[in-house]
Structures are given as C-alpha cells and as structure tokens.
Scaffold this active site. Structure first.
Site, PDB file in Angstrom:
ATOM      1  CD  GLU A 122      -1.910   2.258   1.449  1.00 16.82           C
ATOM      2  OE1 GLU A 122      -1.680   3.075   0.519  1.00 16.82           O
ATOM      3  OE2 GLU A 122      -1.934   2.575   2.637  1.00 16.82           O
TER       4      GLU A 122
ATOM      5  CB  CYS B 289      -1.097   6.923   1.221  1.00 18.09           C
ATOM      6  SG  CYS B 289      -2.434   5.983   1.993  1.00 18.09           S
TER       7      CYS B 289
END
Length: 492
Positions: free
Chosen positions: A250, A284
């Site tokens: 991720e 993110c």
C-alpha cells in the site's frame, strides 16, 4: 522516559545489541521514550518464534471460531484502551488527539470485523467433468507474515494488516517505523492480555536497513505486507521476489479531487480542505491535486483561501487544533523543498508556503497550509508525492480533460468527484484509474470495503473480504474413491 523492549515469543526482550534510540515528540522536540534498536539477530529470533507458533503452537491447533474469539477479546481491549493508546501515538507522530483517538477506536472495529470473518472463509466442492471424482477447494494460511508499517498512522495501518492475517490463521512479525513504535508495542501488550498465544504476534523495533531488510529477506517469512512510499515499496517488492514471497504493498498517491461546476460548492470546499489538510497532508490518500472546472476556478480558490486562513494551527494535544506539526524532521525539510521546487517551476503561491515558528508552534516543525494555483500537470508538484499540507490547483474545461489530467500520473490510489449529476458521477468513477473513488465526500474508509491502488500505488487490497484472501492460499484436492485405471500409463 518510557522504556520499550522488543516483544518476541510472548516475552519482552532486550535488543541483542543492547542499543536503544530516542523517540521524540514532533511538537516539543523532546525525547519521551527509549526504543529498542533491533538487528538481524532479533529479527531471526522473532521470525523463528512466529514460525514455531504457526507450525506447532496452540494457534495452529485452534479452530477458526476459537481464533475469532481471541480477536474479539483483543477488539474489546483496544476499545477500552483507545484513549490511552491514542495519547501515546499522538506523542509519537504529532497527529491531532481527536484523530488518533478515533483511529484507535476504529482499530477495535477492524478486529471485531475480522473476528467475525475468521470462521466464514468457506471452500467449495467443484463439479467435475469426470465421473467418480470429487474435487474440493480449501483455503489455508500462508505462515509467517512480516508487517512493515509507517509513521503517519501506525496503529491503523498495522491493524489493516494484522487483523486479517491473524483471522486467516497466520502469525506475524511487526516492524513499525522507527519514528512511531510506542503505540504498536502497547498494542502488542494487549494481544497478550487477550489470550493470543506467545509467538503469534511479535514486534521488533529499529531501522529499515537493520530490521526491515533482514525481515523481508528471512527465508521463513511467507508474505510481506508493507505500507510506505513507492520507492521503498519497489525495493521491498524486489527483495521479496528473490524468494517468491507474496506481497501486499500500500504505497503512495497523488490523488485528484475533481470539482465540477454543478457541485454543491459549500461541501466541495470542505471536502477539498479535508482531503489535503486533514492529518496535515500526511496521508497516502491526500487529495493533493485539486482539479477545478474553469467556470468556478477563481471563486472556488478565493473561498478556499479564506477558509484555510482561519485554520487553528498548533499543539496537537489541544482538541481545538485543526492542523498539527509535521511528524518528522526529514519530512518537514522535504515539504519545504517541494514548496521551493513549485515556485521555481512557475506555480503561483496564493497561501502559505513557509514554516511556522514562535509561540504556540513548539519547536517549529510546522508548515503553513500551502496552496498553489496555475499548476500544470507536468510540474513535479503535480506528479510527485509531497506528503504534507501542500495543495496543487489545476484547471480543466470539460469531463474529458478532467479525466485525462486525473489519470496522467504514475499513481492511482484514490480520487474524489464533486457533482450533482449522477450519470457524470458514475461515468467519471469508471474512467478514473484509482482503487478508491469518493463521490461528494473524501477520505472515508471502512473495514468492510477494500482499499488499495492502481499503478505505483501498490499491489493487493486491505479491508473487506478481499483482504483476508491476501493472507490465504487455495488448495485443490482431488479424490477418487474407487480407482479403476485400465491403463496406468494414461493420465486422466
């Protein structure tokens, strides 16, 4: 000073080297905890403990229902300790206390979800075109999982990995960021209290080269689950490939937040602000590229600047604070360097663009919320992940141009769409290359649905039923009750 050791095989262990390092508060700059500095020897001990727990310990003999019961007990303990662990994490990474406490409570919900899912993983009997043959497919755990997690949301992003991994029957070795290890060690202590057997959850703290690299390369590790930047993720992927380890990555994002002129602009302004300035931009999924239709561009920017100018910036332990400090000194310096890059490239600075210091700003590890307009998509500020409170505003004329700009980047983690037109919402959602698309909202996540990215934003998914599959492997079993092979040299 709080003193933390490694957790290995159910015991708190001094680092093999005897070395420790300080963890500092981003706001005050003061050291508040001593963290064990791990080495390859500590990693080997932890991985071997996890492997033994997987192959021959009580965890390996538990039914899925029993595993679920232990995870449910852990979820209850997390819920009861959410405020305490939230305070510890806030000291480590400088996030707003209101946010980290909520994330700690959210982690409990993730464990409740996967506790319930543990005994819902079902195989199947497959109809065969061959008479007298039974085929069954079952799903088995992988083994030892290495979970490597970042500093921005340590407890949440560790939970996203550990909850499905344990529900599937694996064991784990966690390597938290050297900047934010304390909340993960406190979490590991709750695992013990919940009755999770020794060796099932292990934590080795330290630095990437000294702990992360030997963990990824250890021959007894079956899977690596990593959250971090795309360059680091690429190195992890390459190292894991040497042993054909499974991976979940991720990674970063440069997510477009697209506002059409038919949107509810009041809500879109709030969504743009939450998308990039929430968590001080250190997430993110940050909506770091704001795409505005040219008919509303100027008025929207004006409203955006007016609202951001009123933001309460300061001590993250104060519940009234809206924007806190940058979590680490290297990240603080990186953000300031990107602001200078944007100026040099010709972007127009309309708000912020500088560090904040003085009374109320602690040691001064603050960057004013920053907005650039006249950004073109070829600029580095529009292509590279800054990971801070820096917003790039881009114009578009119509739907086709918005989609083209949105997709013209190496990342594909998330996107936002603001419109009242349902057909447009569905069409653009289909056309945007991103793993998560929010329509008339931004930064919503849940344990019940998958999260992950396209392109350099990663591999695999976290959350939902898809996540538990990332920690399982299928096995096909063929059974012939009465073998009757006329010619043993012919297979069939």
């Amino acid at each position: 000073m709080q003193h933390y050791q490694h957790l290995i095989d159910g015991s708190w262990i001094e680092p093999a080297s005897g070395a420790y390092f300080d963890s500092e508060e981003p706001f005050s700059g003061k050291a508040w905890a001593r963290i064990g500095r791990g080495t390859e020897a500590d990693v080997d001990r932890a991985v071997r403990a996890a492997h033994a727990a997987f192959t021959s310990g009580p965890w390996s003999r538990m039914t899925a229902t029993e595993r679920g019961a232990r995870l449910r007990a852990l979820a209850d303990l997390l819920e009861a300790n959410a405020e305490r662990i939230g305070l510890i994490e806030q000291r480590d990474n400088g996030k707003l206390i209101t946010e980290v406490a909520g994330q700690a409570r959210g982690a409990a919900q993730w464990f409740h979800y996967y506790a319930g899912l543990a005994d819902k993983v079902q195989g199947q009997v497959v109809p065969m075109p061959k008479p007298g043959v039974l085929n069954m497919v079952k799903y088995e755990p992988l083994g030892v999982v290495a979970a490597i997690t970042p500093w921005n949301s340590p407890l949440s992003l560790t939970t996203w990995k550990v909850a499905p991994a344990l529900a599937a029957g694996n064991t784990v070795v966690i390597k938290p960021s050297e900047f934010t290890s304390a909340s993960i060690l406190e979490f590991a202590a709750l695992c013990e209290a919940a009755g999770i057997p020794p060796g099932v959850v292990n934590v080795v703290t330290g630095f990437g080269a000294e702990v992360g690299a030997p963990l990824v390369g250890h021959p007894l590790v079956a899977k690596v689950a990593f959250t971090g930047g795309d360059i680091a993720g690429q190195k992890v992927y390459e190292a894991a490939a040497a042993d054909f380890k499974k991976v979940t990555l991720e990674l970063g994002g440069k997510s477009p937040n697209i506002v059409f002129d038919d949107a509810d602009l009041d809500q879109a302004v709030k969504g743009a602000i939450a998308g990039i300035f929430g968590a001080t931009g250190q997430t993110c999924m940050a909506g770091s590229r704001l795409l505005l239709q040219d008919t509303i561009h100027d008025s929207f920017v004006e409203r955006l600047v007016e609202t951001v100018a009123r933001a309460r910036i300061g001590d993250p332990s104060d519940p009234e604070t809206q924007i806190g400090p940058i979590a680490t000194r290297p990240q603080f310096e990186k953000i300031l360097s990107y602001i200078e890059i944007a100026k040099a490239e010709g972007a127009r600075l309309v708000h912020g663009g500088h560090a904040l210091s003085g009374e109320g700003y602690g040691q001064g590890q603050f960057v004013a919320p920053t907005i650039f307009t006249e950004v073109t998509n070829g600029m580095r500020i529009a292509q590279e992940e800054v990971f801070g409170p820096v917003l790039s505003v881009l114009r578009f004329h119509d739907e086709d141009e918005a989609v083209a700009i949105a997709n013209d980047v190496n990342f594909g983690l998330a996107a936002g769409i603001w419109t009242r037109d349902l057909e447009r919402a569905l069409t653009v959602s289909d056309r945007v290359k991103a793993g998560t698309v929010w329509v008339n909202n931004y930064r919503a996540t849940s344990f019940a649905t998958p999260f992950g990215g396209y392109k350099r934003s990663g591999i695999g998914r976290e959350g939902g039923t898809e996540a538990i599959k990332e920690y399982l492997q299928p096995k096909s079993i063929w059974i012939t009750p009465r073998p009757n092979r006329a010619n043993p040299f012919v297979l069939g």
